[in-house]
Design an enzyme around this catalytic site. Structure first.
Site, short mmCIF file in Angstrom:
data_model
loop_
_atom_site.label_atom_id
_atom_site.label_comp_id
_atom_site.label_asym_id
_atom_site.label_seq_id
_atom_site.Cartn_x
_atom_site.Cartn_y
_atom_site.Cartn_z
N CYS A 1 -1.53 -17.35 -10.75
CA CYS A 1 -1.15 -17.35 -12.01
C CYS A 1 -2.76 -16.65 -13.13
CB CYS A 1 -0.86 -18.36 -13.06
SG CYS A 1 -1.25 -18.19 -14.60
N GLU B 1 5.80 -19.19 -9.98
CA GLU B 1 5.29 -20.53 -10.29
C GLU B 1 5.75 -21.51 -11.26
OE1 GLU B 1 0.82 -22.10 -12.24
OE2 GLU B 1 1.47 -19.90 -13.32
N LYS C 1 -3.51 -24.12 -5.68
CA LYS C 1 -3.89 -22.99 -6.31
C LYS C 1 -5.36 -23.89 -6.10
CE LYS C 1 -4.23 -21.81 -11.16
NZ LYS C 1 -4.12 -21.83 -12.19
#
Length: 488
Positions: A366, A253, A310
Site C-alpha cells: 500500500c 493487501e 510492512k
C-alpha cells in the site's frame, strides 16, 4: 493590513492553489498547474513580505485541500461514528502541508529573484515532505507529468526533479517576458522530446512469467463483516483455482479475511486452489499481542516460504505515533501496537527470493509505494510488487493518484511493477511506466498477465537525489552571486 493579511488576494491564492491541483491524477491537466503556479509566483513577487507568506500558505492550503480530497473517505466507511471528523481531517492536512509552501516563500523573500528562489525552495520543500515526520510525499508538483512523456525524466532526477522542472517553467512564465516564455517553451519541448525518445527505445524481452492478479472487490464497509468473510474467501479461492495455473497467484493487501495463525488449515486450501502455483497472500499476521500487515508466499504444499511485514506504516491509520512509548512509560495501552492496538512495523525493505524463474521481488504494501527512497534500501530486485487495499479511499481520486505514484516508481527504477488492489487499480506496468495489462475498476475479477522485462539500473536508481541536489546547489549559487556583488 494587520499582520500582513493580503485582503482580496487571499481568495485568489486559494483559488490558484486549487486549480494547480487539477494536474494530479485522475485529471492530469498539467497545463493548469503550470499556469496557476505561474500566476501564484507573480503574486508572490509583487507582495509585501508578510503578505507573501500568507499568499503562499493559502495557495498551499487550496492545493492540498483539492488534491487530498480523498482523505475524507476513510471517515465515511462508518459515517455515523466517524463522519464528523472528515472536514477536520481535510482542514488540518491541507493547512499543515501548506506550511511547506509558506516556508519556501520565507526563503524566497531573502533574494532579489523571488521567482527563481521560490522555485528552488519549494522543490526542496517537496523533497523534505517525503522525510519529515516519517514523510508524506503525496501530490508532489512533479506528479502532474506522470501521464506524459516528461515523466521519463524521473529515471534521471526522480520525482523531485520533476517538481523542479514544473516550478522553473512556472517561474519563467510568471514574468510574461517574451524571452523567458520562449525559453520555457523550448525547455518543455526538449523534456517532452526526450521522453518520446526514451519511450521509443526497445525494452528487454519478457522473461516468460505469467502472473495471476486477483481483485476480489470487497467493499470496505463489508470487508471485515464476519457474515461475508466466507463469501470473499471463496471468491479468492475460485479465481485462484482457474486452470491453467500461472507461475504465481497474487492476492491484494489484507485480502485474507481470517488470521492464518489461528486457522492453519486455510493454508492447505489456498495451496490446493493454486494448483501447483505459489500464492502471494496479503494478510494480517499475529504473534502474541502484536499484529503485522504482511505478505506471505505460500508454496504448493501450503508452507510459508517467505513473509514480508510492512515497515512504513500510516501514522494515525495503522499506528499511533509514540503509542508504544506511552505504554512503556505510563502503561497507556489504548494507542500501543505492542498491545494489539495498531500494527507493528516490519524490519524494513526486504527482497523476497521466489526461486530461479520468478527471481527476486521487492514487495511494497500500500502506502510504501509512495516513498521512492524506500526502493533504494536493498539490492536491486528483478521486479516490483505492490499489493494494496485502496477501497478506503473512494472511487474519485485517491486510488488513481496512488496508482500513478506506483507507476512512477517503475520509471525511476527501470523495473516492471505489478500492482494488485482489492477494488482497483489493478495493473501491470513495464520498466518505462507503460500499462501493459489491467482490470476494470471495482469489478471482481482476475487477470493473467505477462511480467515485462527489466532495464539496467537507471541513474536515479544508482545515485538517488544526488544529481538533483547538485543541480539545486548550482542554481542556488546563481541566486547568491548577485547578492554578493551588491554588498558594500
Amino acid at each position: 493590513m494587520r499582520f500582513g493579511w493580503p485582503g482580496r488576494r487571499a481568495i485568489a491564492a486559494l483559488a490558484l492553489g486549487a486549480v494547480a491541483a487539477f494536474g494530479q491524477a485522475p485529471v492530469g491537466a498539467w497545463y493548469l498547474t503550470l499556469l496557476a503556479m505561474a500566476a501564484l509566483i507573480a503574486l508572490l513577487c509583487r507582495a509585501a513580505p508578510l503578505a507573501a507568506l500568507w499568499l503562499a500558505w493559502l495557495a498551499g492550503a487550496g492545493y492540498f485541500a483539492a488534491a487530498l480530497n480523498w482523505i475524507v473517505q476513510p471517515f465515511m466507511v462508518d459515517a455515523a461514528k466517524d463522519g464528523w471528523m472528515a472536514p477536520f481531517a481535510v482542514l488540518f492536512m491541507a493547512c499543515g502541508m501548506a506550511l511547506f509552501w509558506a516556508a519556501a516563500a520565507a526563503v524566497a523573500l531573502r533574494f532579489r529573484n523571488r521567482a527563481l528562489a521560490f522555485a528552488l525552495a519549494l522543490t526542496l520543500a517537496d523533497l523534505a515532505r517525503g522525510y519529515v515526520l516519517t514523510g508524506f510525499p503525496w501530490a508532489l508538483l512533479g506528479h502532474v507529468w506522470i501521464d506524459t512523456p516528461v515523466a521519463q525524466l524521473a529515471a534521471l532526477v526522480g520525482p523531485s526533479g520533476l517538481s523542479l522542472l514544473t516550478l522553473l517553467l512556472a517561474a519563467a512564465l510568471s514574468g510574461r517576458k517574451p524571452l523567458q516564455v520562449s525559453l520555457a517553451a523550448m525547455a518543455l519541448a526538449a523534456a517532452w522530446g526526450f521522453g518520446l525518445w526514451q519511450l521509443a527505445q526497445p525494452v528487454p524481452p519478457a522473461p516468460g512469467i505469467t502472473l495471476r492478479l486477483v481483485q476480489p472487490n470487497a467493499a470496505q464497509q463489508a470487508k471485515w463483516d464476519p457474515d461475508l468473510a466466507a463469501q470473499f474467501f471463496n471468491r479468492l479461492l475460485a479465481f485462484t483455482a482457474v486452470k491453467p495455473a500461472p507461475d504465481l497467484v497474487i492476492w491484494p493487501e489484507t485480502a485474507l479475511p481470517y488470521l492464518l495463525d489461528y486457522h492453519p488449515e486455510l493454508a492447505g486450501m489456498i495451496a490446493t486452489a493454486g494448483g501447483g502455483a505459489p500464492v502471494a497472500v496479503g494478510m494480517q499476521r499475529v504473534e502474541g499481542d502484536r499484529y503485522w500487515n504482511s505478505l506471505a508466499i505460500l508454496t504448493a504444499d501450503g508452507r510459508q516460504a517467505a513473509v514480508y511485514d510492512k515497515h512504513h506504516l500510516v501514522p494515525f491509520g495503522e499506528y499511533i505515533p509514540f503509542g508504544d512509548t506511552l505504554f512503556d512509560w505510563m502503561n497507556i495501552s489504548a494507542f500501543a501496537s505492542k498491545s494489539g492496538n495498531g500494527y507493528t512495523a516490519g524490519l524494513g525493505p526486504q527482497l523476497l527470493d521466489l526461486g530461479p524463474k520468478l527471481g527476486h521481488v521487492l514487495p511494497l504494501i500500500c502506502y510504501e509505494a509512495v516513498f521512492p527512497q524506500d526502493l533504494r534500501g536493498t539490492a536491486r530486485p528483478d521486479w516490483l510488487l505492490q499489493v494494496t487495499n485502496d477501497a478506503w479511499f473512494g472511487r474519485l481520486t485517491g486510488p488513481f493518484q496512488h496508482a500513478a505514484q506506483a507507476r512512477l516508481r517503475a520509471i525511476e527504477q527501470g523495473l516492471p511493477l505489478v500492482r494488485v488492489a482489492n477494488t482497483g487499480v489493478t495493473a501491470v506496468y513495464d520498466a518505462r511506466g507503460r500499462e501493459t495489462a489491467s482490470l476494470p475498476f471495482e469489478v471482481a475479477a482476475y487477470l493473467d498477465a505477462a511480467l515485462p522485462g527489466a532495464l539496467p539500473a537507471t541513474p536515479y536508481a544508482r545515485f538517488g537525489e544526488g544529481p538533483l541536489l547538485v543541480l539545486l546547489a548550482c542554481l542556488a549559487l546563481a541566486l547568491i552571486a548577485p547578492l554578493r556583488r551588491h554588498r558594500p
